[in-house]
Design an enzyme around this catalytic site. Structure first.
Site, PDB file in Angstrom:
ATOM      1  CE  LYS A 131     -21.809  21.299  10.247  1.00 11.57           C
ATOM      2  NZ  LYS A 131     -22.651  21.356   9.143  1.00 11.57           N
TER       3      LYS A 131
ATOM      4  N   GLY B 109     -30.525  19.230   4.410  1.00 12.45           N
ATOM      5  CA  GLY B 109     -31.035  19.457   3.012  1.00 12.45           C
ATOM      6  C   GLY B 109     -32.766  19.332   3.032  1.00 12.45           C
TER       7      GLY B 109
ATOM      8  CB  ALA C 115     -28.656  19.769   9.455  1.00  9.90           C
ATOM      9  N   GLY C 116     -31.635  21.182   8.376  1.00  5.93           N
ATOM     10  CA  GLY C 116     -33.086  20.792   8.368  1.00  5.93           C
ATOM     11  C   GLY C 116     -33.827  22.247   8.523  1.00  5.93           C
TER      12      GLY C 116
ATOM     13  CG  ASN D  29     -26.010  25.270   2.060  1.00  3.64           C
ATOM     14  OD1 ASN D  29     -26.144  26.100   1.491  1.00  3.64           O
ATOM     15  ND2 ASN D  29     -25.235  24.187   1.910  1.00  3.64           N
ATOM     16  CB  THR D  30     -30.600  23.350   1.660  1.00  2.00           C
ATOM     17  OG1 THR D  30     -29.576  22.187   1.935  1.00  2.00           O
ATOM     18  CG2 THR D  30     -31.312  22.739   0.461  1.00  2.00           C
TER      19      THR D  30
END
Lengths: 272, 428
Positions: free
Chosen positions: A109, A170, A196-197, A218-219
């Site tokens: 990635k 994040g 993301a986000g 992830n976050t």
């Protein structure tokens, strides 16, 4: 019975719904990031989410530590090493090569980031890195700001998928770039993976309903109160969203109900 | 403001009427030329240098940042901040630079628990539960500066030492054997005894054994930082000590360190030299800590705006007793005040790294790591040659409180719910 027949057909539709990256076939469309986890919960999170692809930062795996992140990822899972820490295409290439040396396989990635505050990707360098890595035989998944022209350049450069951001990494703000991701889904023939986000399972579900090939988070999972439960919620949400997309959503009306043919009802059936 | 190129005369006694200087911004000057002997005499004489005048061999950036930060600090009145101000700042999504002072004012002290909650939420969002480790290695304690509060100052009668190559290797190997993968190389500030060649060689040796090499040495020019980057270091820490010019001049009596703006611009020069990141710190307790914390936050903020790719980090030292040093009569900074400052850094720049010194207690460090800090040292010795107990040991720079080994620290951090990370870096 009609109900059972319908159900069987739904199950068959879901079972047949696989996707391919770099010659590998996947049935799960949820990609889990590993960056912000305690190692002892990574395995549980992967299993509860049913994830078959897990990203990891090469810089984090670049360790002699006994209990490293690599050891905490269950076997059989495809690793998607990322190039975080790279600020130029050349740096991304060097990090990708290191990933290969560390035994992380040929998937990469691409993250090229020159912005420490919002961690927004540098699209121009990302296109260059994709070009270089694809020519070295990597299966390249570039993290990008959702710009249609850049996405087309990434296709030409040899990307295996594009990974537009929903919101800054994040931030858990959800599909802030919804309309632009929708354009990529319409126009780009490669898998579009929303990365993301994404902060909540419902947002992951929405991205899948729109036709995204997969969602990465992830976050949102790593910072949940109950990590395995949140991992499961994301896995379920992604499956539900995908099923909704496959089912073909009914129309959503903007205003009140409508007559069946308000404008053309005046037409009379012509005699043959 | 003087017009560019206008000639002024340096004000310090040793330079007065001797050397012409040109203005640099509102507060500073730069001496155009000076013979080497006169320069050395000025460097090695108490009060021989003007604190606001660059020497001819020093890079000058002249971008207005120094004045901008000092102007803001001069205008800051912590006593004027009200509880309503604190409420407004804590309710906003983003803390504006103009509002940082609110968070370190006395009026914010009753909000410390709420600040800690917000700091922790940001810490988890940006760094998860990861906690990074490093160990400092003191290469040499020779120093040309006379800083009245520091154990390494050139007038203190401490034992001086500088590791040779063989000793450096032994120390590096001893530290690497403990499992550390990040090292911070330090020297006293003596560019003759510990010249750039010496430090560069130490960086090369360290880079062969560690994944991540940082340096905390005397401020250098851009070309020197580029050289050290080439040798394998890519993170630079420089403590400004205090941002209060009059206090700075009183405490830093002798040596190049006396020149305040050259030190101030060190982080930018390091980034221009290709370093990945830089760390900032006042030594809290040397002057009014609220003003110093504000100055440091603004300094880091403006550097991050000018170099958006740079990794920014704060260190949070408080003044501690040291052998051979005088403790200045600055106000004592309490643990609660220190925590207030560290939380304010996190809320203001949530993405920044924060390091908590082994000057602090184990109890304080363990808890602060869960709230706001992202990096802690472990297995620390501030003397020379102490990792291998070599015979010619040099004395310590300051007294440490938390002397736990790496293994002990890892266990403690796991006990706090944190994940020890030895390395999160690839040198590219």
């Amino acid at each position: 019975m009609a109900d059972i027949k319908a159900q069987t057909s739904a199950n068959a539709a879901l079972a047949a719904d696989t996707w391919t990256l770099g010659g590998k076939e996947f049935s799960s469309r949820f990609i889990l990031g590993s960056g912000k986890f305690r190692l002892d919960v990574v395995k549980a999170a992967v299993e509860d989410a049913g994830a078959q692809i897990v990203t990891l930062a090469v810089r984090r795996a670049n360790t002699n530590q006994e209990d490293s992140i690599l050891d905490s990822i269950p076997e059989g899972v495809t690793l998607l090493p990322n190039t975080s820490g790279a600020r130029t295409a050349e740096e991304a290439v060097r990090i990708a090569r290191l990933a290969r040396e560390l035994g992380c396989g040929d998937f990469v990635k691409v993250e090229v980031i020159r912005d420490a505050r919002y961690l927004l990707p540098d699209n121009a360098e990302t296109v260059r890195a994709t070009d270089m890595l694809a020519s070295e035989g990597f299966t390249v998944l570039p993290y990008m700001y959702p710009d249609l022209n850049v996405a087309r350049d990434l296709v030409s450069a040899g990307a295996a998928a594009v990974m537009p951001l929903g919101a800054p990494i994040g931030s858990n703000r959800g599909l802030v770039t919804r309309d632009f991701i929708r354009i990529l889904i319409e126009e780009i023939d490669l898998p579009v993976i929303v990365d993301a986000g994404i902060g909540r399972p419902s947002q992951a579900c929405e991205a899948m309903e729109m036709g995204a090939a997969a969602v990465m988070a992830n976050t949102a999972v790593a910072t949940a109160g109950n990590i395995p439960l949140m991992a499961r919620a994301f896995g379920d949400a992604v499956r539900a969203g995908r099923a909704g997309f496959l089912a073909g959503p009914g129309r959503v009306l903007d205003g009140m109900g409508e007559a069946s043919s308000p404008l053309t009802g005046f037409l009379e059936e012509e005699a043959r | 403001m003087s017009a560019a190129g206008e000639k002024v005369v340096a004000a310090a006694p040793a330079q007065a009427a001797e050397f012409e200087a040109v203005p640099v911004g509102k507060r500073c000057r730069r001496i155009l030329s000076m013979d080497e002997e006169a320069m050395n005499r000025a460097i090695h004489t108490d009060f021989g240098l003007d604190p606001m005048t660059f020497l001819p061999d020093m890079d000058v950036l002249d971008n207005g940042m120094f004045d901008r930060v000092l102007d803001a600090v001069e205008a800051y009145d912590p006593g004027a901040v009200t509880a309503a101000d604190v409420r407004r700042v804590l309710d906003a999504d983003v803390v504006e630079p103009a509002d940082f002072g609110v968070l370190v004012a006395p009026a914010a002290a009753p909000f410390l628990e709420e600040m800690a909650e917000r700091a922790r939420a940001e810490r988890v969002r940006w760094f998860g539960t990861n906690i990074q480790f490093f160990t400092p290695l003191y290469l040499a304690n020779y120093c040309e500066n006379r800083c009245v509060y520091c154990g390494f100052n050139c007038e203190s009668g401490i034992h001086r030492a500088r590791l040779n190559e063989e000793q450096t290797i032994a120390e590096l190997d001893a530290i690497a054997a403990t499992g550390q993968e990040e090292i911070l190389l330090l020297t006293g500030e003596d560019p003759v005894t510990s010249d750039v060649d010496y430090i560069a060689r130490a960086c090369e040796l360290a880079a062969e054994r560690f994944k991540n090499v940082g340096i905390e040495v005397y401020p250098a020019n851009v070309a020197d930082y580029a050289r050290l980057r080439e040798a394998g270091a890519d993170f630079v820490t420089v403590f400004q000590e205090t941002y209060d010019p009059s206090r700075y001049a009183k405490l830093h009596v002798r040596g190049r360190k006396r020149i305040m703006p050259y030190r101030f611009e060190a982080q930018e020069r390091a980034l221009k030299g290709g370093m990945r990141g830089v760390a900032f710190a006042p030594l809290l307790g040397l002057s009014e800590f609220r003003h110093d914390a504000l100055a440091c936050a603004l300094h880091a903020y403006y550097v991050s705006r000018a170099y958006p790719h740079a990794e920014i980090s704060f260190s949070c030292p408080r003044l501690r007793p040291a052998p051979g040093a005088v403790t200045p009569n600055g106000p004592h900074v309490t643990e609660a005040q220190l925590l207030q400052v560290i939380c304010a850094y996190r809320i203001f720049m949530p993405f920044a790294g924060i390091t908590v010194s082994s000057r602090e207690s184990a109890r304080f460090r363990d808890h602060v790591a869960t709230i706001t800090a992202t990096k802690v040292s472990a297995g620390v010795s501030t003397g020379i040659g102490e990792h291998t107990h070599q015979e010619e040991e040099g004395d310590d720079q300051f007294e440490i409180d938390d002397s736990r080994t790496l293994a002990q620290m890892c266990k403690a951090m796991r006990g706090m719910g944190l994940e020890p990370v030895m390395n999160d870096h690839v040198l590219v």
